[in-house]
Design a protein around this motif. Structure first.
Motif, PDB file in Angstrom:
ATOM      1  N   ASP A 159     -13.728  37.955  77.589  1.00 16.20           N
ATOM      2  CA  ASP A 159     -12.764  37.174  76.228  1.00 16.20           C
ATOM      3  C   ASP A 159     -11.933  37.247  75.782  1.00 16.20           C
ATOM      4  OD1 ASP A 159     -15.715  36.560  76.051  1.00 16.20           O
ATOM      5  OD2 ASP A 159     -15.948  38.409  74.949  1.00 16.20           O
ATOM      6  N   SER A 217      -9.054  39.686  75.720  1.00 16.17           N
ATOM      7  CA  SER A 217      -9.777  40.665  74.617  1.00 16.17           C
ATOM      8  C   SER A 217      -8.606  42.017  74.771  1.00 16.17           C
ATOM      9  CB  SER A 217     -10.910  41.841  75.120  1.00 16.17           C
ATOM     10  OG  SER A 217     -10.864  42.395  76.422  1.00 16.17           O
ATOM     11  N   THR A 218      -7.199  41.577  76.587  1.00 19.49           N
ATOM     12  CA  THR A 218      -6.087  42.485  76.742  1.00 19.49           C
ATOM     13  C   THR A 218      -5.012  41.931  76.302  1.00 19.49           C
ATOM     14  OG1 THR A 218      -7.859  43.893  77.704  1.00 19.49           O
ATOM     15  CG2 THR A 218      -5.481  44.421  78.291  1.00 19.49           C
ATOM     16  N   TYR A 249      -5.639  45.399  72.540  1.00 19.01           N
ATOM     17  CA  TYR A 249      -7.092  45.124  72.697  1.00 19.01           C
ATOM     18  C   TYR A 249      -7.566  45.458  71.936  1.00 19.01           C
ATOM     19  CZ  TYR A 249     -12.435  46.581  75.160  1.00 19.01           C
ATOM     20  OH  TYR A 249     -12.776  45.979  75.307  1.00 19.01           O
ATOM     21  N   ARG A 250      -8.763  44.027  71.476  1.00 17.08           N
ATOM     22  CA  ARG A 250      -9.647  44.023  70.305  1.00 17.08           C
ATOM     23  C   ARG A 250     -11.221  43.824  71.107  1.00 17.08           C
ATOM     24  NH1 ARG A 250      -7.343  37.884  70.637  1.00 17.08           N
ATOM     25  NH2 ARG A 250      -8.711  36.892  72.643  1.00 17.08           N
ATOM     26  N   SER A 251     -12.007  44.740  70.462  1.00 15.45           N
ATOM     27  CA  SER A 251     -13.499  44.754  70.345  1.00 15.45           C
ATOM     28  C   SER A 251     -13.804  44.413  68.654  1.00 15.45           C
ATOM     29  CB  SER A 251     -13.994  46.041  71.033  1.00 15.45           C
ATOM     30  OG  SER A 251     -14.939  45.905  71.479  1.00 15.45           O
ATOM     31  N   ARG A 311     -10.251  47.831  67.116  1.00 12.78           N
ATOM     32  CA  ARG A 311      -8.948  47.161  67.828  1.00 12.78           C
ATOM     33  C   ARG A 311      -7.651  48.201  68.380  1.00 12.78           C
ATOM     34  NH1 ARG A 311     -12.230  45.350  64.082  1.00 12.78           N
ATOM     35  NH2 ARG A 311     -10.983  46.537  62.693  1.00 12.78           N
TER      36      ARG A 311
END
Length: 723
Positions: free
Chosen positions: A213, A215-216, A247-249, A253
């Protein structure tokens, strides 16, 4: 937030593109799709505030421990200038950006070439700016604009919000610089340019996202500037490298930055200290610097920030960073009489800094009946180890003239020395620590917001002998800084607000003697100086056009000897009115600017001799107005203009020396086209189009009254291509 990443090419490519367009190549203005960036420079779930209509400023900014706040819901005034605006203005440094703010003027650090920003009549040192919310991480004298996603200017005292600034400035405002992050779409952008004097410029801005997705994110910036300037004989070099990662989860984050900047000046035109009168401003193209003078600064810095959602209501964050810097200067700043005759001596110094800084915090929300609460708590720490050495030539110096400068052989810097230039010892250690708590209460269906809070701050510093390294002084004091602010939305588009907030700076240490007599409390450290601010205002948000009008008063204490005892007894009082405007009232027409009126007075002085006198370097009026116009007749062409006006200001505490008022006019244009399927933007700017010679600022550093000559007419041409 939106970005319209316009593209660029080498200058030769630009000339070819313009020729090709005239011969039938598709010159339709590039229609670049808005890029929505979910990644956030501050690793928050909400991300940065979106851009306001016109894209020059944002709808909000970071308000210290309160985080990003919408302009209509905060009891303060702040402006966040966007990366798109910074790029379109071809800004080289933070000083070029803050010149757009009517409450701010640029000055210079005492005795060197450090950029310094005067907000509401008080200085903000460049090493007291924050980088993504943390003090002390940025290059100390000059910060290149290519590092930045946003420049956020907060007006007013801010000890509760940000903690005390480590350098002791920031009473009138604060500046937070936001690093770049990778957008959702790939970015491969190159810019090249040239300016008056032969200064050449090349920059790369690259970004990609990947992983599950996307994310990085990775964003790389590299810059090289070199060559002469519009000032005769002056040369500048800049090498910059920065890398931003994020990076986001779903529930956490992380972001990180690392950077290196090498900034070098050869024969830089120095500041001038007036003696007995203000000399007329020399020709702005002339250089009265000695050819052997230079300034060199190398800085390496890094930071990491993370945020975790414990649950739907609780978020915890932590951030930390480090900077290692080296500076070396050979300076020769003249003292000039009213007729331009000068005396000058040589001053060499070196400085090596190691800074560590960090914070941890938590935010949560809750309800108590009809009242909603947003609670924030933070603990922060900062440490500086500074190693310094200096050397002077004979103070009798050498003579010269501002209007017909001549070069002399470099005198030996061996008359008065402190430490060893090749191996400086630690001369200063500074430690700051604080704990703060805030509660923002919302009432009446989120039409009223009350923010209350306090910060307990401890300031500790130690001074050491330049030669022996032996400790000579120590300071450790604490203070609690309260804050209260109220915002009421009296109409859907109108908010009124008020605040009480304090500034904080280290108190002085009592001298051994005064007027030839012993001071009774020699060596005693005074409590931190507490500045007090009261402010009221009104804000308007019309959707496409907005603004604010506010009135403030800030008092700043100082100390002197009373009955042979050193005590806090002096005071400076700054009162002002500020009007700010921004947005795109008509599509294709953007406005940005405002007016500041300031009454800065010395109200409690030693013996009352200077009571009522105005403060050095605090003009009564500052006016900024910038505009952009998209020409419908030539698709892709935008014309720009800006006027800056600063009224007269005093150059001495007794108000016997007056610096004349000045006005500067800047014009420019940019043209967006497509060549071979690539978007190309050509930008041209002419600063000081009338080539006026004027003293741009006086003072800046407390108690100093040096003059800085404004830059001459300067042409800047650049081109950008997206690949």
């Amino acid at each position: 937030m939106k970005h319209q990443y316009r593209s660029a090419s080498l200058l030769t490519g630009v000339l070819w593109a313009c020729t090709a367009s005239a011969q039938g190549v598709d010159s339709t203005a590039a229609e670049l799709a808005p890029v929505v960036v979910n990644a956030s420079a501050d690793a928050s779930a909400a991300g940065l505030a979106p851009e306001y209509a016109g894209g020059q400023v944002a709808r909000g900014a970071r308000i210290g421990l309160l985080g990003n706040q919408d302009i209509m819901e905060t009891p303060f005034v702040s402006t966040a200038y966007t990366q798109e605006f910074i790029q379109n203005q071809q800004a080289r440094s933070v000083a070029d950006v803050v010149q757009n703010d009517p409450a701010v003027r640029s000055a210079r650090g005492f005795g060197n070439f450090q950029e310094l920003y005067v907000v509401r009549g008080f200085p903000v040192y460049s090493d007291d700016m924050a980088y993504n919310g943390l003090y002390g991480l940025l290059p100390r004298q000059y910060v290149a604009a290519e590092l930045l996603e946003r420049v956020e200017i907060f007006r007013g005292a801010n000890a509760f919000l940000n903690g005390a600034a480590p350098g002791g400035s920031g009473i009138g405002g604060a500046i937070n610089l936001v690093p770049k992050r990778a957008p959702n779409e790939p970015l491969t952008q190159f810019t090249t340019g040239i300016e008056s004097g032969g200064q050449r410029y090349l920059a790369a801005d690259l970004a990609r996202r990947g992983g599950l997705d996307d994310s990085t994110g990775v964003r790389l910036n590299a810059v090289r500037r070199e060559g002469g300037t519009a000032v005769s004989g002056e040369k500048r070099e800049l090498s910059l490298f920065s890398l931003g990662l994020d990076y986001r989860s779903t529930d956490w984050r992380l972001s990180a930055d690392v950077g290196y900047q090498d900034h070098h000046l050869d024969q830089p035109r120095p500041s001038v200290t007036p003696s007995g009168g203000i000399p007329s401003a020399p020709d702005a193209t002339k250089n009265y610097a000695q050819p052997w003078t230079y300034s060199d600064e190398k800085q390496t810095f890094g930071t990491v920030r993370g945020e975790v959602d414990v649950n739907d209501r609780v978020t915890v964050w932590a951030a930390g960073g480090m900077r290692v810097g080296k500076e070396a200067n050979v300076l020769a700043n003249p003292t000039a009489t009213a007729d331009g005759k000068t005396t000058t001596y040589r001053f060499d110094n070196v400085r090596e800094d190691t800074v560590h800084t960090g914070e941890i915090g938590v935010r949560t929300s809750m309800e108590s009946g009809p009242v909603k609460h947003k609670l924030s708590a933070v603990a922060s720490a900062y440490s500086l180890d500074s190693r310094n050495a200096y050397a002077f030539s004979n103070f009798s110096g050498f003579s010269g003239n501002l209007y017909s400068p001549t070069s002399v052989a470099a005198p030996a810097a061996d008359y008065y020395t402190g430490g060893v230039l090749s191996s400086p010892k630690t001369t200063e250690e500074t430690r700051l620590s604080s704990v703060a708590l805030a509660d923002t209460l919302s009432f009446a269906a989120d039409r009223a917001f009350l923010t209350l809070g306090a910060r307990h701050q401890t300031i500790e510093s130690k001074g050491y002998n330049y030669g022996t390294g032996a400790q000579e002084s120590a300071y450790k004091k604490s203070h609690v800084s309260p804050m209260a602010g109220l915002v009421v939305k009296v109409a859907p588009r109108v908010s009124v607000y008020g605040n009480y907030i304090e500034g904080l700076a280290k108190g002085d240490v009592a001298p051994a003697t005064s007027g030839g007599q012993a001071v009774t409390n020699a060596g005693q450290a005074l409590a931190p100086y507490v500045s007090k601010q009261k402010e009221i205002g009104i804000k308007y948000d019309g959707g496409r056009f907005g603004g604010s009008l506010n009135a403030f008063q800030t008092t700043k204490p100082s100390a002197f000897v009373v009955n042979q005892t050193f005590t806090e007894a002096g005071e400076q009082r700054n009162r002002g009115l500020e009007l700010s405007l921004f947005g795109e009232p008509v599509r294709g027409t953007r406005l940005l600017g405002g007016v500041t009126t300031l009454d800065a007075r010395q109200t409690k002085t030693e013996g009352g001799t200077l009571d009522g006198k105005e403060v050095i370097g605090a003009p009564r009026r500052q006016v900024n107005l910038g505009g952009e116009w998209d020409l419908s007749a030539v698709r892709g062409l935008t014309l720009t203009g800006r006027v800056l006006h600063t009224s007269a200001q005093y150059a001495d505490a007794a108000n016997t020396l007056t610096l004349p008022s000045w006005s500067r006019y800047d014009v420019g244009a940019r043209y967006v086209t497509q060549v071979a399927g690539q978007a190309v933007t050509v930008r041209l700017r002419v600063d000081n189009v009338t080539n006026r010679s004027y003293w741009a600022s006086v003072g800046g550093y407390p108690g100093a009254n040096y003059l800085v000559l404004g830059a001459p007419r300067t042409f800047v041409l650049s081109a950008t291509v997206d690949l």
